[in-house]
Design an enzyme around this catalytic site. Structure first.
Site, PDB file in Angstrom:
ATOM      1  N   LYS A 130      46.134  41.337  45.359  1.00  0.00           N
ATOM      2  CA  LYS A 130      45.149  41.730  44.193  1.00  0.00           C
ATOM      3  C   LYS A 130      45.540  42.662  43.246  1.00  0.00           C
ATOM      4  O   LYS A 130      46.513  43.743  43.540  1.00  0.00           O
ATOM      5  CB  LYS A 130      43.801  42.348  44.951  1.00  0.00           C
ATOM      6  CG  LYS A 130      42.689  41.985  43.949  1.00  0.00           C
ATOM      7  CD  LYS A 130      41.922  40.760  44.738  1.00  0.00           C
ATOM      8  CE  LYS A 130      40.878  40.233  43.822  1.00  0.00           C
ATOM      9  NZ  LYS A 130      40.103  39.076  44.595  1.00  0.00           N
ATOM     10  N   ASP A 170      39.221  37.472  38.501  1.00  0.00           N
ATOM     11  CA  ASP A 170      38.327  38.144  39.410  1.00  0.00           C
ATOM     12  C   ASP A 170      37.295  38.550  38.333  1.00  0.00           C
ATOM     13  O   ASP A 170      37.325  38.271  37.230  1.00  0.00           O
ATOM     14  CB  ASP A 170      38.858  38.929  40.076  1.00  0.00           C
ATOM     15  CG  ASP A 170      38.130  39.331  41.462  1.00  0.00           C
ATOM     16  OD1 ASP A 170      37.998  38.645  42.545  1.00  0.00           O
ATOM     17  OD2 ASP A 170      37.371  40.450  41.545  1.00  0.00           O
TER      18      ASP A 170
HETATM   19  N1  GLU Z   1      39.647  36.388  42.736  1.00  0.00           N
HETATM   20  C1  GLU Z   1      39.366  35.275  43.619  1.00  0.00           C
HETATM   21  C2  GLU Z   1      39.007  35.660  45.107  1.00  0.00           C
HETATM   22  O1  GLU Z   1      38.785  36.790  45.366  1.00  0.00           O
HETATM   23  C3  GLU Z   1      40.424  33.981  43.528  1.00  0.00           C
HETATM   24  C4  GLU Z   1      41.960  34.504  43.609  1.00  0.00           C
HETATM   25  C5  GLU Z   1      42.689  33.403  43.396  1.00  0.00           C
HETATM   26  O2  GLU Z   1      42.292  32.304  42.775  1.00  0.00           O
HETATM   27  O3  GLU Z   1      43.910  33.588  43.427  1.00  0.00           O
HETATM   28  O4  GLU Z   1      39.709  34.956  45.671  1.00  0.00           O
END
Ligand code: GLU
Length: 455
Positions: A130, A170
């Protein structure tokens, strides 16, 4: 290998707290997982010996960097950016980028930790990561957002790649930001490759990706209800948030015959007793994505609704179903009690860790259906995984096929949660979806790590 005395849950959590001072969100996320995993590991000495949970709860690495940019008034602004690469045992690091003033290392570490379990649950080969920055996109011009994204990517590009780490969107990072970041990555490296997901269709994005998180959370909800012989048709729902996840969750609830009563943002929520239908949802999508306005404007346009400001949250509105789709810790113990008292029978989390630990306990004690974000919102990253496959194969699947794949993926995740979370006769057939998701997500990563030895 010598069999050593292993620590118990309390000792383990004491260590986590000591090593991660001032990081309450991270400690909370580890606590939620550790209580289930310690129970699961009780008779599995090899996980203890290899210190697997201790290793998953220590990110592989964290990159922290300065992001300088110039605002429209020619002031030089300085932000902090991060990428937390938590674990890549089962695939390249994968997870979104968040731009929000609340972003700090604790928040990104909790998100990367959760992502590791979520991505494992999808069954696709993706590790957990992340990233983000404490940049507030609210009120910024397109040009300012572009300059920030370019500056952010000028550092980030050296840490990511289609086989190493694949970021996505996100909170605060949608199609516009992904476009600016992808453009900068391509400009610096000279390579067009699937390094980000959530791209627009013109340059390698996947159909169904914008819808996937919200739709997936509703598919998961339907699967839970079906397991109890119930359905979404005719039920009322309270939803928080008004971004990509919330609007698509609302859309799918409406398509399945439910009635959506609320949406929110950080300033407050709107309550529309007539129901937020597709026409109103389209209006909200335009408000958020094009006009970049606030949810309070809904009431100027749709007079059936009332606005509740001062940061009020929608959990006191009576409904059968609840979908927290805004942010972490937006639903606390009192909110959970209010939902239960008003007859709520199922909660499906579109956001990451929106319910506090005390709130989760209320749902479990009341034996209502409760799906944690790491299971319920996994549809988004699952379709990101499919976007990676399409980029590698240089193909593009159609909407229908991707819709079917998303439905199947969510069914698969639900089955895994039931397999590991069904408390059987001892608890009246109640499925603990938190436990199911934690154990199923852990097992795959843990077994891969055991295969690698001490690395
Ligand atoms: N931010 C999204 C999550 O919390 C998507 C992450 C992604 O697609 O890599 O899963």
């Amino acid at each position: 290998m010598a069999v050593t005395d292993h620590v118990d849950l309390n000792q383990f959590m004491e260590g986590v707290k000591k090593r991660n001072p001032h990081q309450p969100e991270f400690v909370q996320a580890v606590q939620e997982v550790a209580q289930d995993i310690f129970e699961f590991m009780e008779d599995k000495v090899r996980y203890h010996e290899a210190q697997i949970l201790r290793r998953i709860a220590e990110p592989d690495r964290i990159v922290s960097f300065r992001v300088c940019w110039e605002d429209d008034n020619h002031n030089i602004r300085v932000q902090r950016g991060w990428r937390v690469q938590n674990n890549n045992a089962i695939g390249p690091y994968k997870g979104g980028i968040r731009f929000h003033p609340s972003v700090n290392e604790s928040v990104l570490k909790f998100l990367a930790f959760e992502q590791t379990f979520k991505n494992s649950l999808t069954g696709l080969p993706m590790g957990g990561g992340k990233g983000g920055a404490n940049f507030n996109p609210k009120g910024k011009s397109d040009a300012e957002v572009m300059r920030f994204c370019q500056s952010f990517m000028t550092e980030l590009y050296r840490h990511i790649g289609p086989e190493t780490d694949v970021p996505a969107g996100d909170i605060g990072v949608g199609g516009r930001e992904i476009g600016y970041m992808f453009g900068q990555y391509k400009r610096i490296t000279g390579r067009w490759e699937g390094v980000l997901t959530g791209k627009a269709l013109e340059y390698g994005g996947s159909k169904m990706r914008p819808e996937a998180t919200g739709y997936g959370a509703v598919y998961f909800l339907r699967n839970m209800l079906k397991h109890r012989g119930e359905d979404i048709d005719g039920q009322t729902a309270v939803i928080s948030g008004s971004g990509n996840v919330a609007t698509h969750a609302a859309e799918k609830i409406v398509q399945m015959g439910g009635k959506v009563l609320t949406l929110s943002d950080s300033d407050g929520f709107i309550h529309d007793p007539d129901g937020i239908d597709q026409n109103k949802i389209d209006w909200v999508k335009d408000l958020k994505n094009v006009r970049r306005g606030r949810i309070s404007e809904y009431c100027d346009h749709f007079t059936s609704a009332t606005y509740h400001g001062n940061g009020a949250r929608p959990w006191n509105v009576a409904a059968d179903l609840a979908l927290p789709c805004a942010t972490q810790n937006e639903l606390d113990e009192d909110d959970a009690k209010a939902l239960v008292a008003n007859g709520c029978k199922a909660v499906s989390e579109g956001a990451n860790m929106p319910t506090t630990l005390a709130g989760v306990k209320v749902f479990h004690d009341a034996k209502i259906l409760y799906a944690p974000g790491k299971a319920a919102n996994a549809g988004g990253v699952a379709v990101s995984g499919l976007e990676m496959s399409q980029n590698s194969e240089r193909i593009s699947w159609n909407h229908e096929r991707l819709g079917e794949m998303l439905t199947e993926l969510m069914e698969g995740i639900h089955e895994k949660c039931v397999e590991y979370g069904d408390e059987g006769a001892k608890n009246g057939g109640y499925v603990d979806y938190v436990k199911g998701a934690n154990i199923a997500g852990f097992k795959k990563v843990a077994d891969a790590m055991l295969a690698f030895g001490v690395v």
